[in-house]
Design an enzyme around this catalytic site. Sequence first.
Site, mmCIF file in Angstrom:
data_model
loop_
_atom_site.group_PDB
_atom_site.id
_atom_site.type_symbol
_atom_site.label_atom_id
_atom_site.label_comp_id
_atom_site.label_asym_id
_atom_site.label_seq_id
_atom_site.Cartn_x
_atom_site.Cartn_y
_atom_site.Cartn_z
ATOM 1 N N SER A 1 0.842 -1.115 -0.043
ATOM 2 C CA SER A 1 -0.072 -0.010 -0.085
ATOM 3 C C SER A 1 0.725 1.246 0.057
ATOM 4 O O SER A 1 0.171 2.243 -0.239
ATOM 5 C CB SER A 1 -1.144 0.024 1.304
ATOM 6 O OG SER A 1 -0.226 0.254 2.468
ATOM 7 N N LYS B 1 1.187 4.238 7.246
ATOM 8 C CA LYS B 1 0.737 4.968 6.210
ATOM 9 C C LYS B 1 0.847 6.621 6.466
ATOM 10 O O LYS B 1 1.569 6.949 7.420
ATOM 11 C CB LYS B 1 -1.064 4.956 6.721
ATOM 12 C CG LYS B 1 -1.572 3.485 6.552
ATOM 13 C CD LYS B 1 -1.815 3.221 5.039
ATOM 14 C CE LYS B 1 -2.301 1.465 4.819
ATOM 15 N NZ LYS B 1 -1.593 0.676 5.078
#
Length: 199
Positions: free
Chosen positions: A120, A157
């Site tokens: 990701s 993230k």
Amino acid sequence: MHDLTPQRAAVLEFLRERIAAGAPPSLAEIAAAFGFASRNAAQKHVQALVAAGLVELQAGQKRGLRLPGQGERMAALPVLGRVAAGVPIGPDTGSDRVLWLDRSLFSLRPDYLLRVEGDSMIDDGILEGDLVGVHRSRDARDGQTVVARLDDAITIKRLEHRAGGVRLLPRNPAHAPIVIAADADFAIEGLYCGLVRQG
């Protein structure tokens, strides 16, 4: 100049290669690499090299070997487990692995390393299998890449503060942002400060 036997010179070269790669060997690994009958034989070679000033030994550390002068620029970083670059995964903190790495590889002083699983964060150059350096911090600014804990799982993230709350943004369009619910068990564990890619 040090007058070393061929075997001791080979042990020194083995130690230099492993230390330079960030993975100082244990006495058992030295014994296995050279076919010694016991760790005692490996220990005698190491002690002789320490006495000659060719390697240094940090007391009380399982893999405490380093090269002379290494302490000023190198940091011993534990590999504590895994971090998800995708769906958050549970922590795995049982590792006793320690890597010696040059401090200049990182933008901040890292406290530990985590191994990345998932894709990701590929648009930020963080790939599966990378070891990411983490600087312990409970605070982070909008837009910083963080290691966060969400309901006993950890993920890496980009942090986004919005009027409606916090989101964790992936850097891969195939993944959706993670919206943090107001009642979620959420905490920032640290700031991303660089990575090591092992070949």
